[in-house]
Design a protein around this motif. Structure first.
Motif, PDB file in Angstrom:
ATOM      1  N   UNK A  59       0.846  -1.185   0.000  1.00 54.10           N
ATOM      2  CA  UNK A  59       0.000   0.000   0.000  1.00 54.10           C
ATOM      3  C   UNK A  59       0.885   1.240   0.000  1.00 54.10           C
ATOM      4  N   UNK A  60       0.475   2.227  -0.783  1.00 62.34           N
ATOM      5  CA  UNK A  60       1.270   3.446  -0.921  1.00 62.34           C
ATOM      6  C   UNK A  60       0.419   4.664  -0.608  1.00 62.34           C
ATOM      7  N   UNK A  61       0.982   5.574   0.168  1.00 63.36           N
ATOM      8  CA  UNK A  61       0.383   6.890   0.336  1.00 63.36           C
ATOM      9  C   UNK A  61       0.884   7.749  -0.817  1.00 63.36           C
ATOM     10  N   UNK A  62       0.010   7.941  -1.808  1.00 63.53           N
ATOM     11  CA  UNK A  62       0.347   8.712  -2.999  1.00 63.53           C
ATOM     12  C   UNK A  62      -0.010  10.169  -2.702  1.00 63.53           C
ATOM     13  N   UNK A  63       0.952  10.869  -2.154  1.00 63.21           N
ATOM     14  CA  UNK A  63       0.694  12.187  -1.577  1.00 63.21           C
ATOM     15  C   UNK A  63       0.155  13.177  -2.604  1.00 63.21           C
ATOM     16  N   UNK A  64       0.815  13.276  -3.737  1.00 63.56           N
ATOM     17  CA  UNK A  64       0.422  14.269  -4.736  1.00 63.56           C
ATOM     18  C   UNK A  64      -0.913  13.939  -5.388  1.00 63.56           C
ATOM     19  N   UNK A  65      -1.313  12.660  -5.340  1.00 65.30           N
ATOM     20  CA  UNK A  65      -2.602  12.265  -5.893  1.00 65.30           C
ATOM     21  C   UNK A  65      -3.706  12.256  -4.850  1.00 65.30           C
ATOM     22  N   UNK A 104      -7.609   2.558  -3.651  1.00 64.40           N
ATOM     23  CA  UNK A 104      -8.596   1.986  -2.736  1.00 64.40           C
ATOM     24  C   UNK A 104      -9.328   3.051  -1.933  1.00 64.40           C
ATOM     25  N   UNK A 105      -8.760   4.235  -1.844  1.00 62.68           N
ATOM     26  CA  UNK A 105      -9.454   5.322  -1.175  1.00 62.68           C
ATOM     27  C   UNK A 105      -8.830   6.636  -1.619  1.00 62.68           C
ATOM     28  N   UNK A 106      -9.686   7.631  -1.767  1.00 64.25           N
ATOM     29  CA  UNK A 106      -9.209   8.928  -2.216  1.00 64.25           C
ATOM     30  C   UNK A 106      -9.681   9.225  -3.622  1.00 64.25           C
ATOM     31  N   UNK A 107     -10.279  10.389  -3.802  1.00 68.05           N
ATOM     32  CA  UNK A 107     -10.786  10.762  -5.121  1.00 68.05           C
ATOM     33  C   UNK A 107      -9.829  11.680  -5.856  1.00 68.05           C
ATOM     34  N   UNK A 108      -8.656  11.931  -5.230  1.00 61.81           N
ATOM     35  CA  UNK A 108      -7.643  12.789  -5.819  1.00 61.81           C
ATOM     36  C   UNK A 108      -8.147  14.216  -6.013  1.00 61.81           C
ATOM     37  N   UNK A 136      -9.427  17.072  -0.685  1.00 60.49           N
ATOM     38  CA  UNK A 136     -10.213  17.666   0.377  1.00 60.49           C
ATOM     39  C   UNK A 136     -10.632  16.547   1.310  1.00 60.49           C
ATOM     40  N   UNK A 137     -11.312  16.895   2.392  1.00 52.10           N
ATOM     41  CA  UNK A 137     -11.689  15.912   3.395  1.00 52.10           C
ATOM     42  C   UNK A 137     -13.153  15.549   3.256  1.00 52.10           C
ATOM     43  N   UNK A 138     -13.435  14.242   3.203  1.00 49.00           N
ATOM     44  CA  UNK A 138     -14.811  13.778   3.148  1.00 49.00           C
ATOM     45  C   UNK A 138     -14.876  12.399   3.771  1.00 49.00           C
ATOM     46  N   UNK A 139     -15.723  12.224   4.778  1.00 52.20           N
ATOM     47  CA  UNK A 139     -15.947  10.901   5.363  1.00 52.20           C
ATOM     48  C   UNK A 139     -17.062  10.249   4.557  1.00 52.20           C
ATOM     49  N   UNK A 140     -16.784   9.104   3.919  1.00 53.59           N
ATOM     50  CA  UNK A 140     -17.811   8.512   3.079  1.00 53.59           C
ATOM     51  C   UNK A 140     -17.476   7.058   2.803  1.00 53.59           C
ATOM     52  N   UNK A 199     -13.935   8.759  -0.099  1.00 49.49           N
ATOM     53  CA  UNK A 199     -13.151   9.461   0.908  1.00 49.49           C
ATOM     54  C   UNK A 199     -12.116  10.336   0.214  1.00 49.49           C
ATOM     55  N   UNK A 200     -11.767  11.431   0.852  1.00 50.79           N
ATOM     56  CA  UNK A 200     -10.786  12.336   0.281  1.00 50.79           C
ATOM     57  C   UNK A 200      -9.709  12.655   1.300  1.00 50.79           C
ATOM     58  N   UNK A 201      -8.506  12.886   0.797  1.00 51.13           N
ATOM     59  CA  UNK A 201      -7.359  13.233   1.613  1.00 51.13           C
ATOM     60  C   UNK A 201      -6.739  14.513   1.071  1.00 51.13           C
TER      61      UNK A 201
END
Length: 297
Positions: free
Chosen positions: A33-39, A54-58, A61-65, A70-72
């Motif tokens: 698993x990778x934390x793809x920071x820029x994405x 697997x998570x993050x819409x790139x 922003x922050x969204x619990x869903x 989910x967004x980071x």
């Protein structure tokens, strides 16, 4: 390996693109698993080289869903917990997030506002947290980078300061009065010592289980020098990993190298020539471009 051109593309090995990977962790099945920071995303790499988000819409922003919604915001740390759980340092949302095996994500701790406050869950505050790790009891330890401290989060979501005064500096001693300068990563060794990549002090620090902080490698001066303990020099170390024999491996990004540290603090350069490049090779014949994190399989 997967991905050589910057971007955010899932798929098989040859077509994959990442933005900027800041952290890596294996699960029990061997997936990476990778934390793809820029994405602004968490990506999964299977043993066959297939990559999925697997998570993050790139969107940044922050969204619990639900999974994939989910967004980071520039996540820069990731660690494995029990039963397939992942912990994520959502760095510019100033939160620690908990990701379930299916990808659903929730906030473990942090209000979302940059600050420095102990407390339970969203009552606590962080300032650009980065590296993190979990112990066998489910506690999470966080390099709270801009607060210059190491934080602890219990399974009950209680956040306390584990080590550091909150003032940047380079002081050993009892955990409450010791000082760090922009710590980037934390990892346990086999004896329960917590090691810190003390980025701003060009050093590796050690916190014993009884709360004493000492300098394991480096003298606080940037450099590129092999040697033992404080005789060795690093240049903004950012990532730590341990192998099964208790040897430490670190990324030394501003020296564009990967260093090896024995249990008795002897430092050698495993790979990298000390300058930027992309060449494959052995030892100093290999070249890197600001390597940030690593994992040992």
């Amino acid at each position: 390996s997967a991905g050589q051109t910057p971007g955010a593309v899932d798929g098989p090995d040859a077509g994959v693109r990442f933005g900027h990977i800041s952290a890596l962790v294996f699960d029990e099945a061997g997936s990476l698993y990778a934390a793809d920071t820029a994405s602004h995303a968490i990506r999964k790499i299977t043993v066959t080289g297939n990559v999925t988000t697997i998570s993050g819409r790139r969107a940044g922003d922050l969204l619990e869903s639900a999974p994939h919604l989910s967004e980071f915001l520039f996540p820069a740390g990731i660690a494995a917990g029990g039963t397939g759980i992942l912990f994520v340092a959502d760095t510019y949302n100033h939160r620690i997030r908990l990701m379930e095996p299916g990808g659903k994500t929730q906030t473990l701790a942090g209000s979302g506002a940059e600050g420095y406050a102990d407390g339970i869950g969203e009552n606590a505050q962080f300032a650009q947290p980065r590296g993190l790790t979990a112990d066998d009891e489910g506690n999470v330890y966080v390099a709270d980078t801009v607060n210059h401290v190491i934080r602890k989060i219990t399974p009950a979501r209680l956040v306390t300061t584990y080590a550091g005064s909150g003032t940047p500096g380079f002081t050993d001693g009892p955990a409450g009065s010791a000082q760090f300068h922009n710590p980037f990563d934390v990892r346990f060794d086999r004896s329960g010592g917590l090691f810190v990549a003390d980025y701003g002090n060009h050093a590796i620090r050690k916190i014993t289980p009884d709360g004493m902080v000492s300098t394991f490698v480096g003298d606080g001066v940037q450099g590129f020098l092999d040697g033992k303990g404080k005789a060795a020099r690093l240049y903004r170390p950012s990532g730590i990993a341990f192998d099964l024999e208790g040897h430490m491996w670190i990324t030394d990004p501003h020296n564009h190298s990967v260093r090896h540290i024995t249990p008795d603090a002897q430092v050698t350069t495993l790979a990298g020539a000390g300058f930027i490049g992309t060449a494959d090779g052995t030892g100093s014949g290999a070249q890197f471009h600001f390597p940030s994190m690593l994992v040992v399989s």
